[in-house]
Each structure stands twice: as structure tokens, then as C-alpha cells.
Design a protein around this motif. Structure first.
Motif, short mmCIF file in Angstrom:
data_model
loop_
_atom_site.label_atom_id
_atom_site.label_comp_id
_atom_site.label_asym_id
_atom_site.label_seq_id
_atom_site.Cartn_x
_atom_site.Cartn_y
_atom_site.Cartn_z
N ASP A 19 0.83 -1.21 0.00
CA ASP A 19 0.00 0.00 0.00
C ASP A 19 0.86 1.26 0.00
O ASP A 19 0.58 2.22 -0.71
N ARG A 20 1.93 1.27 0.80
CA ARG A 20 2.80 2.44 0.88
C ARG A 20 3.55 2.65 -0.42
O ARG A 20 3.67 3.79 -0.91
N LEU A 21 4.11 1.58 -1.00
CA LEU A 21 4.82 1.70 -2.27
C LEU A 21 3.89 2.22 -3.35
O LEU A 21 4.27 3.09 -4.15
N ASP A 22 2.65 1.73 -3.37
CA ASP A 22 1.66 2.19 -4.34
C ASP A 22 1.32 3.67 -4.11
O ASP A 22 1.30 4.46 -5.06
N ARG A 23 1.09 4.04 -2.88
CA ARG A 23 0.73 5.43 -2.55
C ARG A 23 1.85 6.39 -2.93
O ARG A 23 1.60 7.45 -3.52
N ASP A 24 3.10 6.03 -2.64
CA ASP A 24 4.23 6.91 -2.98
C ASP A 24 4.33 7.10 -4.49
O ASP A 24 4.56 8.22 -4.97
N LEU A 25 4.15 6.03 -5.26
CA LEU A 25 4.21 6.14 -6.72
C LEU A 25 3.05 6.99 -7.25
O LEU A 25 3.25 7.83 -8.14
N ARG A 26 1.87 6.79 -6.69
CA ARG A 26 0.71 7.58 -7.13
C ARG A 26 0.90 9.06 -6.79
O ARG A 26 0.66 9.93 -7.63
N ALA A 66 11.55 5.08 -10.59
CA ALA A 66 12.38 4.02 -9.99
C ALA A 66 13.07 4.46 -8.69
O ALA A 66 13.04 3.70 -7.72
N PRO A 67 13.66 5.65 -8.62
CA PRO A 67 14.28 6.04 -7.35
C PRO A 67 13.28 6.11 -6.19
O PRO A 67 13.63 5.74 -5.06
N THR A 68 12.07 6.56 -6.45
CA THR A 68 11.04 6.60 -5.41
C THR A 68 10.72 5.19 -4.94
O THR A 68 10.65 4.93 -3.73
N HIS A 69 10.54 4.29 -5.89
CA HIS A 69 10.20 2.90 -5.56
C HIS A 69 11.33 2.24 -4.76
O HIS A 69 11.10 1.65 -3.71
#
Length: 190
Positions: A58-65, A146-149
Motif C-alpha cells: 500500500d505504501r509503495l503504491d501510494r508513494d508512486l501515485r 524508480a528512485p522513489t520505488h
């Protein structure tokens, strides 16, 4: 009335089923007596895995969004296409590699195509199938995201474990993958 755990995830009142030494309820349904229930420590680890995985994804998805207007599934599609020969994959193979239904991947790729991140083209090998193709705009979006992920994966997983613990996680999930991959070999991206 006191409550007692009769098996992982089940709570009964003390006046109902009594627990047997193996944690299964006395008089359990057929097959339950043969079940090797999780002990308390195993149950805690299992639930930590479930909760932690859900929160992490959920956090990885939220940060990318929030930062890149990409969902985690869209990011994973860009990754798969960037790693594929010619930056293209059959739609069915792409769906299998993500363990998503073909209709879900078709819908997601349609959205990504409208955004200019991917294109659809006739299959190069036989002309009958359809392939998703990474566009230059899709590559730029992937390189920006990619750096965010990777930062999220580091901050919320890798850096929380010492090297030995992280290696143990890798060994456990290699074993899980080895045991289950036969059903969908396209998922193996190790």
C-alpha cells in the motif's frame, strides 16, 4: 465466560469446545484433527507477514501515485517491459508475469496507452497476438519513478533488517517460489 484460542484465528468461549494439546478444538470437524496448526510464535510471524506485506505494498503504491501518478501495477508493467527483449511482451505473457487476469492487464495497459506510456502492436513473431510495447515516454516515467520505488523498498523493508535477516527472507521466499512456481513459471523474475 473466559475465551480461549482453540486454533489459530478461532476463539471460542470456555463453555464451548475445549482445546486439545495440539491446539485443535476437541470434536473438530473431519480433517481438523490431522491439521498441523500453527503455534503461537508461528501464528504471530504469519500475521506479521500478512500485515507487513499489505502495508508495504500500500505504501509503495501510494508513494508512486502521489509522486509520479503511477500505480504499483503500472510501475510493474513498465519494469517488465523494460526488461523484456525489444521492450515488448505479449499481453498474455505480461499478465502471467504479474499474476493478474488478462482482462485486468488489458484494462491497465489501455489506461497506460492513453497516457502514452505504452503502445500496443501486432506480435512480431506471428502477427496474430498483441504485444505491449514500452514507449520512450514510458521509459522516462519508469526512470523518474524508480528512485522513489527503490527508496521505499529500502526504507520500509531492506534497511529494517540486518544482512543476515534479509538473506533469510530471501532464502524463505526462494523456497516458497521453488515450491509454487510450477503453476505459473512466467512469475519467476528472480
Amino acid at each position: 465466560m473466559t475465551e480461549q484460542r482453540t486454533r489459530p484465528g478461532a476463539v471460542t468461549s470456555g463453555s464451548q469446545a475445549e482445546a486439545t494439546p495440539d491446539g485443535a478444538p476437541d470434536g473438530a470437524a473431519d480433517g481438523a484433527a490431522d491439521t498441523h496448526w500453527l503455534d503461537e510464535r508461528q501464528q504471530r510471524c504469519w500475521r506479521a507477514f500478512l500485515v507487513g506485506t499489505t502495508l508495504l505494498m500500500d505504501r509503495l503504491d501510494r508513494d508512486l501515485r502521489d509522486q509520479h501518478r503511477l500505480s504499483l501495477p503500472e510501475y510493474e508493467i513498465l519494469v517488465r517491459l523494460s526488461e523484456a527483449e525489444g521492450n515488448r511482451m505479449r499481453m498474455a505473457t505480461l499478465a502471467d508475469s504479474l499474476s493478474h487476469s488478462r482482462s485486468r492487464v488489458t484494462h491497465t495497459v489501455s489506461r497506460m496507452e492513453q497516457a502514452g506510456l505504452v503502445a500496443r502492436d501486432a506480435c512480431l513473431s506471428d502477427g496474430r497476438g498483441v504485444e505491449a510495447v514500452l514507449t520512450s515516454q514510458g521509459r522516462r516515467a519508469l526512470e523518474a519513478a524508480a528512485p522513489t520505488h527503490v527508496s521505499g523498498v529500502r526504507q520500509f523493508l531492506v534497511d529494517l533488517a540486518d544482512d543476515d535477516d534479509f538473506e533469510a527472507v530471501g532464502r524463505v521466499f526462494d523456497a516458497v517460489t521453488d515450491r509454487l512456481i510450477e503453476a505459473n513459471p512466467a512469475l519467476d523474475i528472480r
